[in-house]
Design an enzyme around this catalytic site. Sequence first.
Site, mmCIF file in Angstrom:
data_model
loop_
_atom_site.group_PDB
_atom_site.id
_atom_site.type_symbol
_atom_site.label_atom_id
_atom_site.label_comp_id
_atom_site.label_asym_id
_atom_site.label_seq_id
_atom_site.Cartn_x
_atom_site.Cartn_y
_atom_site.Cartn_z
ATOM 1 N N SER A 1 81.178 58.289 75.642
ATOM 2 C CA SER A 1 81.225 57.938 74.243
ATOM 3 C C SER A 1 80.496 58.681 73.475
ATOM 4 O O SER A 1 80.928 59.135 72.386
ATOM 5 C CB SER A 1 80.725 56.512 74.010
ATOM 6 N N LYS B 1 82.706 57.521 67.231
ATOM 7 C CA LYS B 1 82.671 56.877 65.930
ATOM 8 C C LYS B 1 83.681 57.350 64.912
ATOM 9 O O LYS B 1 84.434 56.928 64.005
ATOM 10 C CB LYS B 1 81.514 56.786 65.494
ATOM 11 N N GLU C 1 77.506 50.137 56.259
ATOM 12 C CA GLU C 1 75.955 49.581 56.448
ATOM 13 C C GLU C 1 75.754 50.481 58.009
ATOM 14 O O GLU C 1 76.682 50.809 58.760
ATOM 15 C CB GLU C 1 75.830 48.054 56.965
HETATM 16 C C1 PLP Z 1 77.770 53.439 68.349
HETATM 17 C C2 PLP Z 1 77.681 54.022 69.610
HETATM 18 C C3 PLP Z 1 78.091 53.178 70.738
HETATM 19 C C4 PLP Z 1 78.136 51.684 70.816
HETATM 20 O O1 PLP Z 1 79.244 51.002 69.553
HETATM 21 P P1 PLP Z 1 80.621 50.749 70.188
HETATM 22 O O2 PLP Z 1 81.039 50.228 68.892
HETATM 23 O O3 PLP Z 1 80.500 49.624 71.310
HETATM 24 O O4 PLP Z 1 81.336 51.769 70.846
HETATM 25 C C5 PLP Z 1 78.175 53.788 71.953
HETATM 26 N N1 PLP Z 1 78.087 55.229 72.303
HETATM 27 C C6 PLP Z 1 77.872 55.821 71.070
HETATM 28 C C7 PLP Z 1 77.339 57.407 71.510
HETATM 29 C C8 PLP Z 1 77.553 55.436 70.075
HETATM 30 O O5 PLP Z 1 77.379 56.225 69.069
#
Ligand code: PLP
Length: 393
Positions: A377, A89, A111
């Site tokens: 992610s 993020k 938000e």
């Molecule tokens: C917020 C988050 C997501 C989901 O958000 P996307 O916008 O779909 O990427 C996925 N993995 C992690 C670790 C997150 O913090």
Amino acid sequence: MSYFVDENGYYGQFGGAYIPEMLYPNVEELRQNYLKIMQEDSFKKEFDELLKEYVGRPTPLYFAKRLSEKYNTKIYLKREDLCHTGAHKVNNTIGQILMAKKLGKNRIIAETGAGQHGVATATVCALMGIECVVYMGEIDIARQAPNVARMKMLGATVVPALSGSRTLKDATNEAIRDWINNPVDTHYIIGSVVGPHPYPDMVAKFQSVISEEIKWQLKEKEGKENPDYVVACVGGGSNAAGAFYHYLDEKEVGLIAVEAAGLGVDSGESAATSVLGNEGVIHGSKTLLMQTKDGQIIEPYSISAGLDYPGVGPLHAHLCESKRAEFISITDDEAMQAGLELCELEGIIPAIESSHALAVFKQKEFKKDDVVVLNLSGRGDKDLNTYIKYFKL
Ligand SMILES: *Cc1c(COP(=O)(O)O)cnc(C)c1O
């Protein structure tokens, strides 16, 4: 057919900017300037430098040997979990804070649902010494106490949204209200590839550093830029958009988007938008969303707070409708087991969102010579309590 945004802000039939008239000047200012600013040398230089020195990029493209052996295919993990703050993020919030500065804004609003985007926003505001106000549903504030504490330590003001279901959509309404009232000095940082044009495109471009790196890293390791598959989980869709971006027009690269099925797609407790959703407008864009016959948003459910979103961004709606990407749904149980398996096989504790992507290997068989890049992610520290409860650790 193109998978990139057109000049009107559409991906096929999805996208656009469905916003109240009073928001129009804010969104229009951004629309007219974002591409120009992103192309300025001074912007690019500062963005690249912060990604390198502050976020810790490039993140490794790690060959997961034991996981590959288990599933008899070649698996690489793109280690976004190693970014500063523990997830992808921050790539976007770094980009948007620089954009805000270029636009002459000295106040940031955001938000947040689970608090991850709030923390990533508070982080870059502290970095730049800019005022930060984060709207968060009262219910979410109660259930995400550690992230609320983080935001406060980083100097942000957390404002509870007291209306409606007191969750993410209500926090979004409050943020929009704030922006309407403060059009001159305030920039609204949206945390995924959602919202009115140009947000989905801008956020995708900031996150596209992920696939830009995968290309040269894979070239070094495999002698070719293109894998056979790229896999990523989808909440709003920003990490997937970043991992897919430079492969969208490369037809030989299979794109696999993994959604949260919660307790099961047909259980009534799910967040599998590609299966359960249909066309509608949410957060200012036309896309796929989970809604009642009357167009009221259905509260989604997933064990993973980051995938608990009732829509997907318009790019993903288009990738789904056009079948460019394959969408699969993974239940809570399947994700938790896949997360534990990564711990045991590779010594990596993944975020539960990423664990959903990892469960692809149980649902789909790959060939021995396939190269599969999976976007990890985020890391699992934030999810420790959920893991503890689930596995009775
Ligand atoms: C917020 C988050 C997501 C989901 O958000 P996307 O916008 O779909 O990427 C996925 N993995 C992690 C670790 C997150 O913090």
